[in-house]
Enzyme design. Structure first.
Site, PDB file in Angstrom:
ATOM      1  N   ASP A   1       3.558  10.059  46.782  1.00 59.15           N
ATOM      2  CA  ASP A   1       2.143  10.131  46.731  1.00 59.15           C
ATOM      3  C   ASP A   1       1.865   9.170  45.716  1.00 59.15           C
ATOM      4  OD1 ASP A   1      -0.959  10.555  46.568  1.00 59.15           O
ATOM      5  OD2 ASP A   1      -0.219  12.114  48.001  1.00 59.15           O
TER       6      ASP A   1
ATOM      7  N   HIS B   1      -5.106  10.877  43.411  1.00 60.29           N
ATOM      8  CA  HIS B   1      -4.924  11.286  44.800  1.00 60.29           C
ATOM      9  C   HIS B   1      -3.588  12.402  44.592  1.00 60.29           C
ATOM     10  CE1 HIS B   1      -3.578  11.858  49.152  1.00 60.29           C
ATOM     11  NE2 HIS B   1      -4.917  11.703  49.346  1.00 60.29           N
TER      12      HIS B   1
ATOM     13  N   SER C   1      -5.133  15.055  53.820  1.00 64.16           N
ATOM     14  CA  SER C   1      -4.612  15.072  52.680  1.00 64.16           C
ATOM     15  C   SER C   1      -4.333  16.125  51.671  1.00 64.16           C
ATOM     16  CB  SER C   1      -4.914  13.739  51.744  1.00 64.16           C
ATOM     17  OG  SER C   1      -4.583  12.519  52.112  1.00 64.16           O
TER      18      SER C   1
END
Length: 492
Positions: A168, A209, A415
């Site tokens: 990520d 994220h 996600s």
């Protein structure tokens, strides 16, 4: 938060810019009897390429062929016969063979003036706004209630022998909920296509994220902040998202290979690989991406690594996508032309063999409106949030988790669904320490709570169906085998 689809300005280290001119024997990409490549030019920009060789190609032979085509090998993965190369010569791809070389960076150059088309992805979200304080926030985690995580923790929180690689945007190494779980020795940055284990290479820079995803998997069960699905396992930060938010195929290949060689148990992949929303197996360039990523995933699976990936937020039936109007995602708007796509065009890595593909549900246990789906394309479902399925807590229906600077914030997306599955897989791996990647995949499917197709899928209230679910209650296009269940996993 949208699934990562981003862009990168062309950049390469000074060391790689020192590409010289080579004299070498002709490569297979040149006609028989062709003269050696000695007329290398350096007009720039220096571009990075993925190069796929025949299985079993030695490193010296791969290096020689790259050099003869006026390139430099940045790294070679002999296990899968894939190289990352750089060259300032625009003829490099043609010389080594368009059927085996591809530069995602090249697709990001404007056809009008040759300059990088985008500095950031147009729909890139701003960094999350950290919530103040670190009080116990677990009452806001409706998602954990949905998969019975707290009940599972009474039996097992997971084993420290299990490592989940978070491929990520990096994990905040100072977040109090993650400090105990994060293993810096197993972390690396892959945003050059070559693994760099230095902390600066794998820490987050422009996106929260990865930290959000990491918290869903393994945030500490300590009475403060949030709690992850498997707070007893370790996580590794494998940074595959660059500062512009882009995931190029060489980044993902590097991440999968790093996870395999470091003996990780699971990788979480909450993204699709740019610059193609759907990567077509029979299209020039895209076929190189498909083959390189396929080989990397197969290698990781063979080394015991389970790959978990999000299906995406395009609300598309992945078995018959029909049209792609967003690719290349890094191109200038005038260079993006809608194109037809069929079922040979795949979302990578989610639709590859040996990958657990995850769709998203909201608090009402119904497929989130944005979640992509498809019979045979979805393996399991998990909570990713949906603002149209908000629980009665006034929080808007998204998933709460960790963000950089010791904060917490809400995000919705596949996600967010994928790390719930990675966490449940980590609990299964803790309970079954000898399980292979295939074993874990089968157990994930087996423990899932079956969800039938909804009788009425009209989230907008317009009277028209928003999507069509096919299949039966035990296995269908919205939920695959069903909703993952942490309690069932530790009882396996």
């Amino acid at each position: 938060m949208p699934l990562h689809r981003r862009v990168q300005a062309v950049a390469v280290s000074a060391a790689l810019l020192a590409t010289g001119c080579f004299s070498a024997t002709a490569t297979a990409a040149e006609p028989a009897g062709a003269a050696p490549a000695v007329d290398c030019v350096q007009p720039g920009p220096t571009l990075r390429y993925l190069v796929v060789f025949d299985p079993g190609t030695s490193a010296p032979l791969a290096d020689a062929q790259i050099a003869a085509a006026c390139g430099t090998t940045a790294h070679y993965y002999p296990q899968i016969a894939v190289a990352v190369a750089v060259s300032p010569d625009p003829r490099f791809g043609r010389r080594i063979g368009a059927h085996r070389a591809y530069s995602a960076q090249a697709d990001g150059l404007s056809k009008r003036n040759g300059a990088p088309a985008r500095q950031t992805k147009k729909d890139e979200v701003t960094p999350a706004r950290p919530a103040e304080g670190a009080a116990d926030r677990t009452a806001e985690q409706w998602d954990m209630d949905l998969i019975r995580a707290a009940e599972a923790h009474a039996i097992s929180t997971g084993s420290r022998d299990v490592v989940v690689g978070v491929l990520d945007s990096g994990i905040d190494p100072t977040h109090p909920d993650l400090v105990g779980a994060l293993d810096p020795a197993l972390s690396a940055g892959c945003t050059t296509g070559v693994a760099d284990p230095s902390p600066a290479a794998w820490a987050p820079t422009t996106s929260g994220h990865g930290t959000h995803v990491a918290g869903t998997i393994a945030a500490a069960d300590d009475g403060r902040g949030t709690t992850g699905v498997a707070p007893g396992v370790r996580i590794a930060s494998v940074k595959v998202v660059d500062d512009a938010g882009f995931i190029y195929p060489e980044y993902a290949v590097c991440g999968f290979m790093w996870a395999a060689e470091r003996g990780m148990t699971i990788t979480n992949n909450s993204y699709f690989i740019d610059p193609w929303v759907f990567t077509c197996q029979d299209q020039q360039g895209q076929s190189v991406v498909y083959e390189a990523v396929r080989r990397a995933v197969e290698h990781a699976s063979g080394r015991g690594v389970l790959t978990v990936a999000a299906t995406g937020n395009a609300a598309a039936d992945l078995t018959k996508p029909g049209r792609d109007a967003m690719s290349p995602t890094n191109a200038a708007p005038e260079d993006v032309k809608p194109r037809p796509v069929d079922n040979t065009c795949l979302v990578l890595p989610a639709q590859l063999r040996n990958v657990v593909a995850v769709s998203s549900v909201g608090a009402d246990r119904v497929k989130a409106g944005y979640s992509s789906y498809g019979l045979g394309a979805v393996d399991v479902a998990a909570p990713g949030g949906d603002r149209r399925q908000a629980p009665d807590d006034g929080q808007g229906g998204c998933v709460l988790s960790t963000v950089p600077s010791a904060g917490y914030d809400y995000s919705c997306g596949t996600s967010m669904a994928a790390p719930h599955v990675s966490g449940v897989a980590a609990l299964l791996a803790s309970t079954h320490p000898g399980a292979s990647a295939t074993d874990l995949s089968k157990m994930l499917n087996g423990q899932a709570e079956t969800l039938p197709c909804p009788a009425d899928y009209d989230l907008n209230g317009t009277g028209a169906q928003d999507a069509f679910c096919t299949g039966h209650s035990e296995y269908n296009g919205f939920y695959g085998h069903g909703l993952v269940d942490a309690l069932a996993a530790v009882r396996e």
